[in-house]
Design an enzyme around this catalytic site. Sequence first.
Site, short mmCIF file in Angstrom:
data_model
loop_
_atom_site.label_atom_id
_atom_site.label_comp_id
_atom_site.label_asym_id
_atom_site.label_seq_id
_atom_site.Cartn_x
_atom_site.Cartn_y
_atom_site.Cartn_z
N ASN A 95 0.88 -1.18 0.00
CA ASN A 95 0.00 0.00 0.00
C ASN A 95 0.91 1.22 0.00
O ASN A 95 1.50 1.55 1.03
CB ASN A 95 -0.89 -0.02 1.25
CG ASN A 95 -1.71 1.25 1.38
OD1 ASN A 95 -1.81 2.03 0.43
ND2 ASN A 95 -2.29 1.46 2.55
N TRP A 96 1.02 1.85 -1.16
CA TRP A 96 1.95 2.98 -1.27
C TRP A 96 1.40 4.24 -0.59
O TRP A 96 2.12 5.22 -0.46
CB TRP A 96 2.22 3.30 -2.75
CG TRP A 96 3.01 2.24 -3.47
CD1 TRP A 96 3.45 1.03 -2.96
CD2 TRP A 96 3.47 2.28 -4.83
NE1 TRP A 96 4.15 0.33 -3.93
CE2 TRP A 96 4.18 1.07 -5.09
CE3 TRP A 96 3.35 3.22 -5.86
CZ2 TRP A 96 4.75 0.79 -6.33
CZ3 TRP A 96 3.94 2.93 -7.09
CH2 TRP A 96 4.63 1.74 -7.32
N LYS A 97 0.15 4.21 -0.19
CA LYS A 97 -0.50 5.39 0.41
C LYS A 97 -0.25 6.61 -0.50
O LYS A 97 -0.18 6.46 -1.70
CB LYS A 97 0.01 5.62 1.83
CG LYS A 97 -0.06 4.35 2.68
CD LYS A 97 0.06 4.64 4.14
CE LYS A 97 0.23 3.33 4.89
NZ LYS A 97 -0.04 3.45 6.30
N HIS B 1 -9.74 0.65 4.73
CA HIS B 1 -8.46 0.86 5.39
C HIS B 1 -8.68 1.78 6.60
O HIS B 1 -9.48 2.71 6.54
CB HIS B 1 -7.46 1.48 4.41
CG HIS B 1 -6.06 1.50 4.95
ND1 HIS B 1 -5.63 2.45 5.85
CD2 HIS B 1 -5.01 0.66 4.76
CE1 HIS B 1 -4.37 2.20 6.17
NE2 HIS B 1 -3.97 1.11 5.53
N GLU C 41 -7.12 4.20 7.76
CA GLU C 41 -6.96 5.64 7.52
C GLU C 41 -8.20 6.22 6.86
O GLU C 41 -8.58 7.36 7.11
CB GLU C 41 -5.69 5.88 6.67
CG GLU C 41 -4.44 5.66 7.51
CD GLU C 41 -3.21 5.22 6.73
OE1 GLU C 41 -3.15 5.44 5.51
OE2 GLU C 41 -2.30 4.65 7.38
N GLU D 203 -5.76 -5.64 10.19
CA GLU D 203 -4.77 -4.60 10.45
C GLU D 203 -5.09 -3.93 11.78
O GLU D 203 -5.92 -3.01 11.84
CB GLU D 203 -4.79 -3.55 9.35
CG GLU D 203 -4.41 -4.08 7.98
CD GLU D 203 -3.82 -2.98 7.13
OE1 GLU D 203 -2.67 -3.11 6.73
OE2 GLU D 203 -4.51 -1.98 6.88
N GLY E 2 1.95 1.71 10.69
CA GLY E 2 2.86 2.85 10.60
C GLY E 2 3.50 3.23 11.92
O GLY E 2 4.09 4.29 12.04
N SER F 85 3.06 -2.70 10.28
CA SER F 85 4.51 -2.68 10.48
C SER F 85 5.19 -4.00 10.10
O SER F 85 6.12 -4.45 10.78
CB SER F 85 4.84 -2.27 11.91
OG SER F 85 4.36 -0.96 12.16
N GLY G 290 2.59 -1.32 4.27
CA GLY G 290 2.64 0.11 3.96
C GLY G 290 4.07 0.55 3.73
O GLY G 290 4.64 0.39 2.66
N GLY G 291 4.68 1.13 4.77
CA GLY G 291 6.00 1.74 4.66
C GLY G 291 7.03 0.88 3.95
O GLY G 291 7.77 1.36 3.08
C1 PEP Z 1 -0.92 -0.15 5.80
O1 PEP Z 1 -0.76 0.90 5.21
O2 PEP Z 1 -1.94 -0.82 5.60
C2 PEP Z 1 0.11 -0.61 6.73
C3 PEP Z 1 -0.02 -1.75 7.31
O3 PEP Z 1 1.18 0.24 6.92
P1 PEP Z 1 2.58 -0.13 7.64
O4 PEP Z 1 3.06 -1.41 7.02
O5 PEP Z 1 3.47 1.01 7.35
O6 PEP Z 1 2.29 -0.32 9.09
#
Ligand code: PEP
Length: 249
Positions: free
Chosen positions: A9-11, A94, A96, A166, A172, A211, A232-233
């Site tokens: 997930n590049w956000k 998601h 967010e 999640e 994050g 994470s 994500g990251g």
């Molecule tokens: C996400 O964006 O769904 C996510 C899990 O981010 P991260 O891996 O950065 O925690």
Amino acid sequence: MRRPLVAGNWKMHGSRAENGALLEGLLSKVDTAKTDVLVCVPFVYLAEIAYQLRGKPIKVGAQSLCAEAQGAFTGEVSAAMLKDVGCEYVLVGHSERRSLYNEDDALVARKYMAAQSQGLIPVLCVGETLAQRDANQCFAVVETQLAAVIKAAGIASFANAVIAYEPVWAIGTGRTATPDQAQEVHAFIRQVLAKYDATLANAVRVLYGGSVKGANAAELFAMKDIDGGLVGGASLKADEFLKICAAAG
Ligand code: PEP
């Protein structure tokens, strides 16, 4: 046997130049013999990236969509548009989107159905906040989030969907659920679905997100009910994301 999936997930990150370099890095080494690999990219880059990845082993997804089919919804993007530009998957619910854009369970269910109406595979994200976990509400929250979709779309819809657990407190933050904590909720998700259809409950892919990194992916993915990750990251760095993909295969 469920085939693992690792979804990046590049956000709201990237540029055409950065995306090109990232994809080049991924394509040069990705091995999809045993794992599906997906990148969920910002809307504006979808068409170009879907074109670049045509015939390549990495799949393309969006990060959200509009619940409506078409019309006067300024700024929104429909499921049909996503399909039209070559998108196969789309994230729905998601955390967010839920917390920053007030997407409630009913809206998430409508987005999930809109995606499926165009043949897109929704990746339905569920998970509790830290306060909810501390108040022992984790299972109730996850069950409520799932129930809204089951009620609206029907259990059979999960034949064409992916679920991502999640925990909001792990997204994050650098704080990952332990493999046992994640496994417990993944098993619970299957239990909830199994009340309606045991075969589907066993077949649906349930990803862990929060994470995930190269260093912790293998121990998470080794758990019985964890079928890969939503990342994500760490999906923004080719080497790190490739390590996670390799851990799933
Ligand atoms: C996400 O964006 O769904 C996510 C899990 O981010 P991260 O891996 O950065 O925690």
